[in-house]
Scaffold this motif. Structure first.
Motif, PDB file in Angstrom:
ATOM      1  N   LEU A 380       0.844  -1.200   0.000  1.00 57.32           N
ATOM      2  CA  LEU A 380       0.000   0.000   0.000  1.00 57.32           C
ATOM      3  C   LEU A 380       0.877   1.247   0.000  1.00 57.32           C
ATOM      4  N   ASP A 506      -8.236   0.169  -6.623  1.00 57.94           N
ATOM      5  CA  ASP A 506      -6.899   0.718  -6.835  1.00 57.94           C
ATOM      6  C   ASP A 506      -6.604   1.916  -5.939  1.00 57.94           C
ATOM      7  N   THR A 527      -8.089  -1.407   0.050  1.00 64.12           N
ATOM      8  CA  THR A 527      -7.226  -1.665  -1.089  1.00 64.12           C
ATOM      9  C   THR A 527      -5.982  -2.404  -0.597  1.00 64.12           C
ATOM     10  N   GLY A 534      -1.911  -1.284  -3.994  1.00 59.94           N
ATOM     11  CA  GLY A 534      -2.964  -0.307  -3.735  1.00 59.94           C
ATOM     12  C   GLY A 534      -2.384   1.055  -3.422  1.00 59.94           C
TER      13      GLY A 534
END
Length: 753
Positions: A380, A506, A527, A534
């Motif tokens: 992330l 996304d 995400t 993400g």
């Protein structure tokens, strides 16, 4: 001029500071003779007045600058920063009088890491061959995640379990697989008529539906095991029928389960073997404390030796206190620390659990959570943008368009603070980015959803299912360049912020800031799930920059992004039709400032084109202010309403007027309705100035103009008639009776009765 004695004819034409042509003499407003010096003074004064007219910002509070500051502001005005578009309409500048953007020092924060995947296969976990085959072929899972590899063996051994693992790590399968594995091998064979063997509590309807769908897939090889789901918003009659037929694994939301415990005699827990509290911290902060206490007491009174499982992505003090009440000597599994320890129990589970004791398990304020470090997925990427309030709306549009290029196939969740803001932004985005409406959505490739707690259950389910199944397919549309985006607006009730596994999301855009860092973690957890890549970005105002330090204090690393870089994409990626202006004869914008100004003007024109649009924007503005005032006291030094420039905030909702000009107003009322409303307001105070509790939500706009019910209005009319009768009492044919006579009549009547 020589023959005029040093005088010259000064002519002022309407709307033009030029000498008109002779054929336009009838358009002259004023002509007079004056000296050249007087003429220069008049022209200079007219130019200064014109500059002042252009520099007027209608959404800024008046009286904030003294004389010297006004002169300095006029001197600092640059061409192109303000504009006037025909018909005398003044459009305020976006790039003037904005607060300075604070510069934050880069901080190297070492986030707590947690391995998502393990090296173990499901076939190494002593599962039924049909279960393994189903996981591999139907669900596409061969390797177990870290939390599944550690939790499944512990749960199958028995005993209470407390699991802490990051969002998107596969916690649903971590408790579902052991339950189905144990039921399929139970002897005698499980039958539908046996009733409930397992109860799974979920905080939201969408999460309950997701868990139910996972169970339906798991039990395909074992069709004699029947899962069921009961949630608010569904027909209770059909749910009662399913419970009478028999449900072995029951997924439920707390409120609806309590309803059936009280009113459905066929729901019994004599054979209950598992109780799962999924997203335990969310169960607490959504106000389910009393419901959870009632459920635990009902289970304790009927079931003995029930195994309890508690799962959460954040382990706050509130969750720990809940575990101390609901669990007996639980095994604590912390995937990030790679440990599994047995915690001593502080509560005898056979005892009754008072509601007051469970009510004390509310999540503590942020100040008490300083020692908690949250686990964020390594895949992330997190960003923050410090954006002035006047530029927030155009920056949001620029961000969406920048992720919607030809090669982009984007799904995006946008979190807002209240349902009125959701409705406003949903309508505005649909109108601007998908002008053809729903019929044109399929042609443009753009699909925009909205989701909040006030929507009907059927609509919420349709939105969830459609967004979940929506494939990210790019298609060519009439805009240039071709672009597509699936956009999902989510309100601060956070019906989609916890536990939901929405595929292929996304971007997470937190347009309104969450409260606690734990809430931030759950939002971005939609995400980068199960090892996917993400992105997440949070919008902050200049006065809110210190929130970055709060996140960093919990080992959450965020990177800065300049909002000017996002606005610059308007020149490159914005559709030509979105920035077309007749004033410029179709010329595309050359600079970022010009593009942003054109877009803001187009948005404001839409907001002010109809009274309904304006009212929706005003409702969203008022609801935002009310929601902003509800931040916890530990964050008031960052999020305080006194730090907001209300005029600039109004600009972010496409409003041109100063906030004082659109106060909360309801619809026009009839005389009877006004009287009923007055009576209702008078009845809201009782005792020594104490006010009754209002039923209006703190996130409501206050503009709904809710009136008293027809029944209340009828009762008020009856009281008014009785009051008139009292005034006329004692009058016969226009003559007044003696009060003593009236009193005597009353006494005689009582005596004879």
């Amino acid at each position: 001029m020589d023959g005029s004695g040093g005088l010259m004819l000064n002519i002022f034409a309407s709307n033009k500071f030029k000498v008109p042509k002779p054929d336009n003499e009838r358009n002259l407003r004023k002509c007079k003779w004056m000296s050249p010096r007087e003429n220069d003074t008049a022209v200079e004064g007219s130019s200064r007045n014109r500059r002042n007219l252009k520099g007027t910002d209608s959404t800024e509070n008046k009286g904030t600058l003294d004389g010297s500051e006004k002169k300095r502001a006029r001197r600092d005005d640059k061409p192109g920063q303000t504009s006037q578009y025909g018909s005398g309409q003044v459009f305020s500048s976006l790039f003037r009088k904005n607060p300075d953007i604070p510069k934050l020092m880069a901080s190297n924060v070492q986030q707590t890491k947690e391995d998502v995947f393990s090296i173990k296969f499901f076939k190494e976990l002593n599962l039924h061959p049909f279960m393994i085959s189903n996981l591999e072929k139907q669900m596409g899972f061969e390797h177990a995640t870290s939390v599944q590899a550690k939790a499944i063996p512990v749960v199958m051994k028995g005993g209470d379990v407390l699991v802490k693992s990051q969002t998107g790590s596969g916690k649903t399968l971590a408790f579902s697989i052991p339950i189905i594995q144990s039921l399929q091998c139970a002897q005698p064979k499980v039958q539908r008529s046996d009733g409930v063997y397992a109860v799974i509590l979920a905080p939201t309807r969408e999460l309950a539906l997701q868990s139910f769908e996972t169970l339906q897939t798991l039990v395909k090889p074992f069709n004699w095991i029947v899962p069921g789901c009961i949630t608010g918003g569904e027909r209770k009659k059909s749910e009662k029928a399913r419970l009478r037929k028999g449900v072995n694994v029951l997924v439920a939301t707390p409120g609806r389960l309590v309803d059936h415990i009280l009113n459905t005699s066929s729901l019994q827990f004599w054979k209950l073997r598992w109780l799962v509290l999924d997203e335990a911290d969310r169960l607490l902060d959504m106000g389910f404390e009393k419901d959870v206490a009632a459920i635990l007491n009902a289970i304790n009174s009927q079931s003995e030796g029930c195994q309890r499982l508690l799962l959460s992505a954040t382990l706050t003090q509130g969750v720990e206190r809940l575990a101390g009440i609901a669990l007996t000597n639980p095994t604590f599994i912390d995937v990030a620390k790679d440990e599994a320890v047995v915690l001593p129990s502080t509560k005898d589970q056979s005892n009754y659990i008072p509601e007051e004791e469970l009510l004390s398990t509310k999540p503590p304020p942020v100040a008490e959570e300083e020692d908690f470090n949250f686990t964020i997925p390594d895949t992330l990427e997190q960003y923050y943008m410090i954006v002035p309030s006047k530029l927030r709306l155009v920056t949001l549009f620029a961000l969406i368009l920048s992720k919607s290029t030809r090669s982009s196939k984007t799904k995006m969740l946008i979190f807002l603070s209240n349902r009125d803001s959701v409705e406003f932004h949903y309508n505005l985005l649909n109108q601007m980015l998908c002008p053809g409406g729903k019929e044109n959505a399929n042609n443009t490739g753009l699909k925009i959803f909205r989701l909040h707690g006030s929507m009907e259950q059927k609509v919420r389910r349709d939105v969830y299912e459609e967004f979940q199944q929506k494939e990210r397919v790019s298609c060519c549309v009439r805009y240039s360049p071709p672009w597509t985006v699936d956009l999902h607006l989510v309100v601060h009730e956070d019906v989609a912020a916890r536990g939901l596994d929405l595929p292929d999301v996304d971007w997470i855009v937190q347009y309104n800031t969450p409260g606690t860092p734990a809430e931030y973690v759950h939002r971005v957890g939609r995400t980068a799930r199960v090892g996917r890549l993400g992105h997440a970005v949070i919008f902050l105002g200049p006065s809110e920059a210190e929130y970055v330090k709060t996140l960093q204090g919990h080992k959450i690393s965020v990177k800065a992004v300049d909002y000017n870089e996002i606005l610059q994409t308007l020149v490159r990626h914005a559709p030509a039709e979105l920035l077309t202006e007749e004033h410029f004869n179709g010329r595309p914008p050359k600079t970022m400032e010009e593009a942003a100004t054109r877009l803001q003007k187009k948005l404001e024109n839409y907001v002010h084109s109809e009274s309904d649009h304006t009212k929706l924007a005003q409702q969203a503005y008022h609801s935002f202010i009310r929601a902003y005032a509800t931040y916890p006291s530990s964050l008031k030094h960052i999020f305080h309403i006194k730090k907001l420039h209300l005029g600039h905030v109004a600009k972010s909702f496409g409003l041109r007027e100063a906030p004082s000009k659109f106060k909360s107003q309801g619809p026009k009322l009839t005389a009877t309705q006004k009287h009923a409303l007055q009576q209702q307001r008078r009845g809201q105070t009782h005792g020594k100035g104490k006010k009754k509790r209002s039923d209006t939500s703190e996130f409501g706009s206050g503009l709904d103009g809710q009136l008293a019910s027809p029944k209340a209005a009828k009762m008020t009319n009856q009281k008014r008639k009785m009051s008139k009768q009292r005034k006329n009492f004692g009058r016969i044919d226009g003559e007044s009776l003696d009060v003593r006579e009236v009193k005597g009549i009353g006494e005689q009547d009582r005596g004879s009765g």
